[in-house]
Design a protein around this motif. Structure first.
Motif, PDB file in Angstrom:
ATOM      1  N   ASN A  82      -8.463   0.589   9.748  1.00  0.00           N
ATOM      2  CA  ASN A  82      -8.901  -0.583   8.993  1.00  0.00           C
ATOM      3  C   ASN A  82      -7.720  -1.452   8.567  1.00  0.00           C
ATOM      4  O   ASN A  82      -7.819  -2.684   8.530  1.00  0.00           O
ATOM      5  CB  ASN A  82      -9.700  -0.154   7.758  1.00  0.00           C
ATOM      6  N   LEU A  83      -6.598  -0.788   8.235  1.00  0.00           N
ATOM      7  CA  LEU A  83      -5.392  -1.528   7.886  1.00  0.00           C
ATOM      8  C   LEU A  83      -4.902  -2.355   9.078  1.00  0.00           C
ATOM      9  O   LEU A  83      -4.536  -3.529   8.935  1.00  0.00           O
ATOM     10  CB  LEU A  83      -4.306  -0.554   7.419  1.00  0.00           C
ATOM     11  N   PHE A 119      -8.705   4.884   7.548  1.00  0.00           N
ATOM     12  CA  PHE A 119      -8.017   3.900   6.709  1.00  0.00           C
ATOM     13  C   PHE A 119      -6.963   3.136   7.508  1.00  0.00           C
ATOM     14  O   PHE A 119      -6.881   1.901   7.417  1.00  0.00           O
ATOM     15  CB  PHE A 119      -7.360   4.591   5.510  1.00  0.00           C
ATOM     16  N   THR A 140       0.856  -1.190   0.000  1.00  0.00           N
ATOM     17  CA  THR A 140       0.000   0.000   0.000  1.00  0.00           C
ATOM     18  C   THR A 140       0.884   1.230   0.000  1.00  0.00           C
ATOM     19  O   THR A 140       1.929   1.240   0.664  1.00  0.00           O
ATOM     20  CB  THR A 140      -0.949   0.028   1.212  1.00  0.00           C
ATOM     21  N   LYS A 167     -10.631   1.882  -4.651  1.00  0.00           N
ATOM     22  CA  LYS A 167      -9.297   1.877  -4.065  1.00  0.00           C
ATOM     23  C   LYS A 167      -9.027   0.525  -3.408  1.00  0.00           C
ATOM     24  O   LYS A 167      -9.945  -0.125  -2.895  1.00  0.00           O
ATOM     25  CB  LYS A 167      -9.177   3.005  -3.038  1.00  0.00           C
ATOM     26  N   TYR A 168      -7.742   0.145  -3.398  1.00  0.00           N
ATOM     27  CA  TYR A 168      -7.391  -1.195  -2.930  1.00  0.00           C
ATOM     28  C   TYR A 168      -6.085  -1.206  -2.129  1.00  0.00           C
ATOM     29  O   TYR A 168      -5.238  -0.318  -2.269  1.00  0.00           O
ATOM     30  CB  TYR A 168      -7.205  -2.148  -4.122  1.00  0.00           C
ATOM     31  N   LEU A 169      -5.963  -2.252  -1.309  1.00  0.00           N
ATOM     32  CA  LEU A 169      -4.678  -2.726  -0.811  1.00  0.00           C
ATOM     33  C   LEU A 169      -4.347  -3.958  -1.626  1.00  0.00           C
ATOM     34  O   LEU A 169      -5.246  -4.641  -2.117  1.00  0.00           O
ATOM     35  CB  LEU A 169      -4.777  -3.128   0.663  1.00  0.00           C
ATOM     36  N   TRP A 224       0.067   7.399   0.734  1.00  0.00           N
ATOM     37  CA  TRP A 224      -0.876   7.751   1.786  1.00  0.00           C
ATOM     38  C   TRP A 224      -1.151   9.254   1.818  1.00  0.00           C
ATOM     39  O   TRP A 224      -2.240   9.681   2.147  1.00  0.00           O
ATOM     40  CB  TRP A 224      -0.336   7.296   3.150  1.00  0.00           C
ATOM     41  N   VAL A 230     -10.704  -1.063  -0.352  1.00  0.00           N
ATOM     42  CA  VAL A 230     -10.649  -0.137   0.780  1.00  0.00           C
ATOM     43  C   VAL A 230     -12.006   0.556   0.900  1.00  0.00           C
ATOM     44  O   VAL A 230     -12.518   1.103  -0.084  1.00  0.00           O
ATOM     45  CB  VAL A 230      -9.535   0.919   0.585  1.00  0.00           C
ATOM     46  N   LYS A 231     -12.568   0.517   2.089  1.00  0.00           N
ATOM     47  CA  LYS A 231     -13.843   1.196   2.327  1.00  0.00           C
ATOM     48  C   LYS A 231     -13.573   2.542   2.987  1.00  0.00           C
ATOM     49  O   LYS A 231     -13.175   2.604   4.146  1.00  0.00           O
ATOM     50  CB  LYS A 231     -14.745   0.334   3.224  1.00  0.00           C
ATOM     51  N   PRO A 291      -4.785   4.896  -1.093  1.00  0.00           N
ATOM     52  CA  PRO A 291      -5.914   4.244  -0.421  1.00  0.00           C
ATOM     53  C   PRO A 291      -7.186   5.079  -0.432  1.00  0.00           C
ATOM     54  O   PRO A 291      -8.272   4.557  -0.182  1.00  0.00           O
ATOM     55  CB  PRO A 291      -5.405   4.058   1.008  1.00  0.00           C
TER      56      PRO A 291
END
Length: 387
Positions: free
Chosen positions: A30-31, A27, A6, A245-247, A9, A264-265, A234
């Motif tokens: 959540n990570l 974010f 990721t 968006k993604y990891l 940022w 990613v929410k 992200p």
């Protein structure tokens, strides 16, 4: 072994005067939750963050605190987890690299220069190489007669040749992962001026010998070669960026990289909505976006005074209100016509009045009756002046 990829940022980012620290903290929480939940079944061995940790070279105190809190939280809970951070073009290498030697003893590896870029970090059966954003003076000259590399392509070619030579001599029995911050030819760059700036590009074939390449710099998640990926940012940092968006979860198995996209929410979605002012002010079709970060593209021809102020009670995260391109285009045409009229030696009051009415009302039509009324006024003023 498994690791997370990721980047970009941009901690401390201000989006249309709106601080995104709350969104970025959401974010990072959540990570952490992802790392925590995976630790029970298939734990991650590392997190790779290839550049643009901060949004500015001199980050705000709040942005520094946010990164510090995240690193402390992860290290306290998972002290064996390796965290690799690169300096991107938005970062100040010296500031990001503060205390990096001490932090490396805590499995936090910050690469802010090229002093030891050929020395990998060994994680299980994989050698991780870190290459920060390269400037013309980043790499030493090979010998007294060599010409210093200047372009991004030349810099990467020189650096990767040295990395590959070191790897083949000392670590050929290990898989290899490269973490780098640059732009690659052929990528889908949603917003080239924002993403790339004046940076030139690196050919994707440069990365073919690595088992996997973690790339940072472009904000859209994408695969650029067989085993080189951008995770993307992200969060969406412009209204033109992809909203998905993604990891990336990467598993190295039998010297092959298996990549899984993890959505990613965000705390707030970023949307561009189009419609008439009344659709937003009185209608209900856009109510589902009341908590989103919004740019409204207004299709009305008439000007609405203080539209942002009128719409904020209903859409508290409205960040931008613009007119549709066709209106701007007509205004631009009017401006060109106006300049031509005023620069002309020949007086043409009727055309000037017509443009004046159109600009005053932001209306593309001006009736002959209105124009004649102004012409009568113009003639009477001229007669007074000539007396």
């Amino acid at each position: 072994m498994k690791f997370l990829h990721t980047g970009d940022w941009h901690l401390g980012k201000v989006f249309y005067e709106k601080s995104l620290l709350e969104d970025q903290e959401h974010f990072l929480n959540n990570l952490f939750s992802l790392i925590e939940s995976s630790a029970k079944t298939e734990p991650y061995s590392a997190i790779c963050i290839p550049g643009d940790i901060y949004d500015r070279s001199i980050p705000s105190a709040e942005a520094v605190d946010l990164l510090n809190s995240f690193l402390v939280k992860v290290h306290d809970s998972f002290p064996a987890l390796k965290i690799l951070l690169l300096a991107g073009n938005h970062d100040s290498a010296n500031r990001l690299g503060f205390a990096k030697d001490i932090l490396s003893t805590a499995n936090i590896y910050i690469c802010s220069d090229t002093k030891n870029f050929t020395q990998p970090i060994i994680i299980e059966d994989t050698a991780f190489y870190q290459l920060p954003f390269l400037y013309p003076a980043s790499l030493p000259e090979k010998d007294a007669f060599s010409t210093r590399a200047k372009s991004q392509k030349e810099l990467f070619k020189q650096a990767l040749e040295e990395i590959k030579e070191r790897h083949s001599k000392n670590f050929s029995h290990l898989s290899s992962v490269l973490c780098a911050h640059t732009s690659v030819f052929g990528t889908d760059q949603t917003d080239p001026l924002h993403e790339v700036g004046t940076v030139d590009c690196v050919p994707p074939e440069y990365f073919e010998t690595f088992t996997y390449t973690c790339l940072g710099h472009i904000h859209k998640m994408q695969k650029v070669s067989k085993s080189a990926w951008y995770s993307g940012s992200p969060l969406a940092y412009s209204f033109d960026e992809s909203k998905e968006k993604y990891l990336l979860s990467v598993e190295i198995k039998n010297n092959e990289a298996i990549v899984e996209k993890i959505p990613v929410k965000p705390l707030h979605s970023v949307v561009r909505l189009k419609g008439a002012f009344e659709d937003f002010f009185s209608g209900k079709q856009f109510d589902a976006y009341k908590d989103s970060y919004i740019e409204i593209v207004c299709t009305d021809n008439k000007i609405v005074e203080n539209p942002m102020e009128l719409l904020h009670p209903k859409f508290p995260n409205l960040l931008s209100f613009v007119r549709e391109n066709s209106v701007f285009s007509s205004q631009s045409q009017n401006m060109q016509m106006k300049r031509k009229l005023f620069s002309s030696q020949e007086e043409n009051p009727k055309e000037i009045i017509k443009l004046f009415i159109q600009e005053l009302r932001d209306d593309l039509s001006a009736s002959e009756k209105e124009i004649e009324a102004f012409m009568e006024l113009y003639k009477s003023v001229k007669e007074e002046e000539n007396k």
